[in-house]
Enzyme design. Structure first.
Site, PDB file in Angstrom:
ATOM      1  N   LYS A  32       0.815  -1.085   0.104  1.00  0.00           N
ATOM      2  CA  LYS A  32       0.096   0.146   0.163  1.00  0.00           C
ATOM      3  C   LYS A  32       1.611   1.247   0.064  1.00  0.00           C
ATOM      4  O   LYS A  32       1.942   1.178   0.270  1.00  0.00           O
ATOM      5  CB  LYS A  32      -0.856   0.034   1.096  1.00  0.00           C
ATOM      6  CG  LYS A  32      -2.282   0.827   1.214  1.00  0.00           C
ATOM      7  CD  LYS A  32      -3.262   1.056   2.408  1.00  0.00           C
ATOM      8  CE  LYS A  32      -1.880   1.895   4.006  1.00  0.00           C
ATOM      9  NZ  LYS A  32      -1.891   2.713   3.439  1.00  0.00           N
ATOM     10  N   ASP A  59      -2.758   4.295  -1.607  1.00  0.00           N
ATOM     11  CA  ASP A  59      -4.606   5.173   0.175  1.00  0.00           C
ATOM     12  C   ASP A  59      -4.075   6.751  -0.280  1.00  0.00           C
ATOM     13  O   ASP A  59      -3.651   6.615   0.449  1.00  0.00           O
ATOM     14  CB  ASP A  59      -3.711   4.601   1.031  1.00  0.00           C
ATOM     15  CG  ASP A  59      -4.093   4.567   1.715  1.00  0.00           C
ATOM     16  OD1 ASP A  59      -5.271   5.093   1.716  1.00  0.00           O
ATOM     17  OD2 ASP A  59      -3.808   4.755   3.739  1.00  0.00           O
ATOM     18  N   LYS A  61      -6.625   9.056  -0.540  1.00  0.00           N
ATOM     19  CA  LYS A  61      -8.707   9.422   0.273  1.00  0.00           C
ATOM     20  C   LYS A  61      -8.605  10.348  -0.199  1.00  0.00           C
ATOM     21  O   LYS A  61      -8.486  11.607   0.345  1.00  0.00           O
ATOM     22  CB  LYS A  61      -7.767   9.630   1.746  1.00  0.00           C
ATOM     23  CG  LYS A  61      -7.667   7.959   2.122  1.00  0.00           C
ATOM     24  CD  LYS A  61      -7.297   8.349   3.707  1.00  0.00           C
ATOM     25  CE  LYS A  61      -6.958   6.636   4.391  1.00  0.00           C
ATOM     26  NZ  LYS A  61      -5.380   6.873   4.592  1.00  0.00           N
ATOM     27  N   ASP A  64     -12.742  15.579  -2.751  1.00  0.00           N
ATOM     28  CA  ASP A  64     -12.670  17.402  -3.175  1.00  0.00           C
ATOM     29  C   ASP A  64     -14.044  16.917  -4.015  1.00  0.00           C
ATOM     30  O   ASP A  64     -14.761  17.042  -3.998  1.00  0.00           O
ATOM     31  CB  ASP A  64     -11.486  17.449  -4.398  1.00  0.00           C
ATOM     32  CG  ASP A  64     -10.409  18.995  -4.533  1.00  0.00           C
ATOM     33  OD1 ASP A  64     -11.712  20.052  -4.491  1.00  0.00           O
ATOM     34  OD2 ASP A  64     -10.038  19.491  -4.272  1.00  0.00           O
ATOM     35  N   THR A 121     -10.399   3.997  10.710  1.00  0.00           N
ATOM     36  CA  THR A 121     -10.030   3.638  12.176  1.00  0.00           C
ATOM     37  C   THR A 121      -9.407   4.009  13.222  1.00  0.00           C
ATOM     38  O   THR A 121      -9.448   3.746  14.386  1.00  0.00           O
ATOM     39  CB  THR A 121      -9.729   1.998  11.607  1.00  0.00           C
ATOM     40  OG1 THR A 121      -8.432   2.845  10.846  1.00  0.00           O
ATOM     41  CG2 THR A 121     -10.199   1.606  11.258  1.00  0.00           C
ATOM     42  N   ARG A 213       2.265  -1.303  10.770  1.00  0.00           N
ATOM     43  CA  ARG A 213       3.402  -1.080  12.598  1.00  0.00           C
ATOM     44  C   ARG A 213       2.880  -2.271  13.332  1.00  0.00           C
ATOM     45  O   ARG A 213       3.832  -2.605  13.198  1.00  0.00           O
ATOM     46  CB  ARG A 213       3.106   0.796  13.196  1.00  0.00           C
ATOM     47  CG  ARG A 213       2.756   1.785  12.615  1.00  0.00           C
ATOM     48  CD  ARG A 213       2.830   3.065  13.282  1.00  0.00           C
ATOM     49  NE  ARG A 213       1.190   2.962  13.184  1.00  0.00           N
ATOM     50  CZ  ARG A 213       0.308   4.188  13.747  1.00  0.00           C
ATOM     51  NH1 ARG A 213       0.679   5.154  14.749  1.00  0.00           N
ATOM     52  NH2 ARG A 213      -0.943   4.133  13.419  1.00  0.00           N
TER      53      ARG A 213
HETATM   54  O1  C5P Z   1       0.437   0.929  11.136  1.00  0.00           O
HETATM   55  P1  C5P Z   1      -1.527   0.840  11.233  1.00  0.00           P
HETATM   56  O2  C5P Z   1      -1.278  -0.786  11.193  1.00  0.00           O
HETATM   57  O3  C5P Z   1      -2.053   2.108  12.038  1.00  0.00           O
HETATM   58  O4  C5P Z   1      -1.304   1.790   9.556  1.00  0.00           O
HETATM   59  C1  C5P Z   1      -2.964   1.238   8.908  1.00  0.00           C
HETATM   60  C2  C5P Z   1      -2.510   1.971   8.243  1.00  0.00           C
HETATM   61  O5  C5P Z   1      -3.969   1.740   6.851  1.00  0.00           O
HETATM   62  C3  C5P Z   1      -1.566   3.805   7.342  1.00  0.00           C
HETATM   63  O6  C5P Z   1      -1.007   3.554   6.288  1.00  0.00           O
HETATM   64  C4  C5P Z   1      -2.885   4.261   7.105  1.00  0.00           C
HETATM   65  O7  C5P Z   1      -3.370   5.687   6.390  1.00  0.00           O
HETATM   66  C5  C5P Z   1      -3.936   3.287   6.833  1.00  0.00           C
HETATM   67  N1  C5P Z   1      -5.471   3.660   6.884  1.00  0.00           N
HETATM   68  C6  C5P Z   1      -5.888   3.390   8.108  1.00  0.00           C
HETATM   69  N2  C5P Z   1      -7.408   3.315   7.559  1.00  0.00           N
HETATM   70  C7  C5P Z   1      -7.919   3.785   6.819  1.00  0.00           C
HETATM   71  C8  C5P Z   1      -7.437   3.726   5.929  1.00  0.00           C
HETATM   72  C9  C5P Z   1      -6.315   3.744   5.107  1.00  0.00           C
HETATM   73  O8  C5P Z   1      -4.818   3.622   9.398  1.00  0.00           O
HETATM   74  N3  C5P Z   1      -9.719   4.294   7.118  1.00  0.00           N
END
Ligand code: C5P
Length: 238
Positions: A32, A59, A61, A64, A121, A213
């Site tokens: 991603k 990703d 997002k 606009d 989330t 992470r």
């Molecule tokens: O590190 P972590 O598991 O929290 O990463 C989640 C990844 O998914 C990040 O790159 C974040 O930008 C992305 N993401 C998210 N929630 C969303 C869409 C994408 O956490 N609704």
């Protein structure tokens, strides 16, 4: 269950992302690419990753006015990634035009899937109520956004695992549920509020996992990745 996992390349430069991929032997895994890396490196990073056989979820997002999003999607279509996303909060017309852009910008039979972000989330119900001034239950709002994203041409949504099953019931089994906020038992939630284990994701109708992470910050990223994939594909073995 689609079964794919996308590894988040949340790195400031391609040099650092590449070092991570090479050091931990993630060559060829689906990845991603988010705003951090894309805004630094641009479309070139997508071409490079594709040359190295990585499937890509872009990703970005988008959120606009409908015409701007449509024109941006027309350009994104040429990158031929697997999926790209918009915020469902941009409204039904924006989602429709996003899809139009992806379809009209495609030069081959490949059409990039359009995914709508329901509620981040990292957001909980209180923030949604108090800061965004959106009343009601978070769960109900996520279902509402998923439903209208589906009705306006999206191929799926980003949601938490906790909402995936109900979304499938309303939008149908082929409507994709893409779930970030995945954590192995022993890792931190960080800024995410609605997290889940890979096994819970498996039981609850997630199609696609986004791994951040819990893998990139693990002491042994490859071991953490393999553990997630094992748990995701087969559940927890007793
Ligand atoms: O590190 P972590 O598991 O929290 O990463 C989640 C990844 O998914 C990040 O790159 C974040 O930008 C992305 N993401 C998210 N929630 C969303 C869409 C994408 O956490 N609704």
């Amino acid at each position: 269950m689609n079964g794919k996992t996308y590894l988040s390349l949340d790195f400031p430069t391609w040099e650092e992302a590449k070092r991570f991929i090479d050091t931990h032997n993630f060559r060829g895994v689906p990845v991603k690419v988010g705003m951090e890396l894309f805004y630094r490196e641009g479309p070139k990073v997508i071409e490079t990753l594709k040359e190295n056989n990585h499937a890509i979820f872009l990703d970005l997002k988008l959120h606009d006015i409908p015409t701007t999003v449509m024109k941006a999607m027309k350009n994104i279509a040429a990158l031929e990634v697997d999926m790209v996303n918009v915020h469902a909060l941009g409204g039904s017309e924006m989602i429709k035009r996003a899809k139009d852009g992806l379809v009209s910008g495609s030069t081959s039979s490949h059409i990039t899937k359009l995914i709508a972000v329901t509620m981040l989330t990292s957001m909980d119900e209180q923030e949604m109520n108090d800061e965004l001034n959106i009343p009601g239950k978070l769960h109900d709002n996520v279902l509402h956004f998923a439903n209208f994203a589906n009705q306006n041409g999206a191929d799926g949504v980003v949601c938490s695992v906790h909402e995936a099953k109900a979304i499938k019931e309303i939008c149908g089994q082929t409507f994709l549920t893409v779930t970030p906020g995945i954590r192995l038992d022993d890792s931190n939630a960080n800024d995410q509020k609605r997290v889940s284990s890979p096994a819970f994701a498996r039981e609850n109708g997630s199609d696609i996992l986004v791994l951040g992470r819990t893998v990139t910050k693990a002491a042994n990223p490859k071991e953490a990745y393999n553990k997630v994939v094992e748990e995701w594909k087969h559940g927890i073995k007793s």
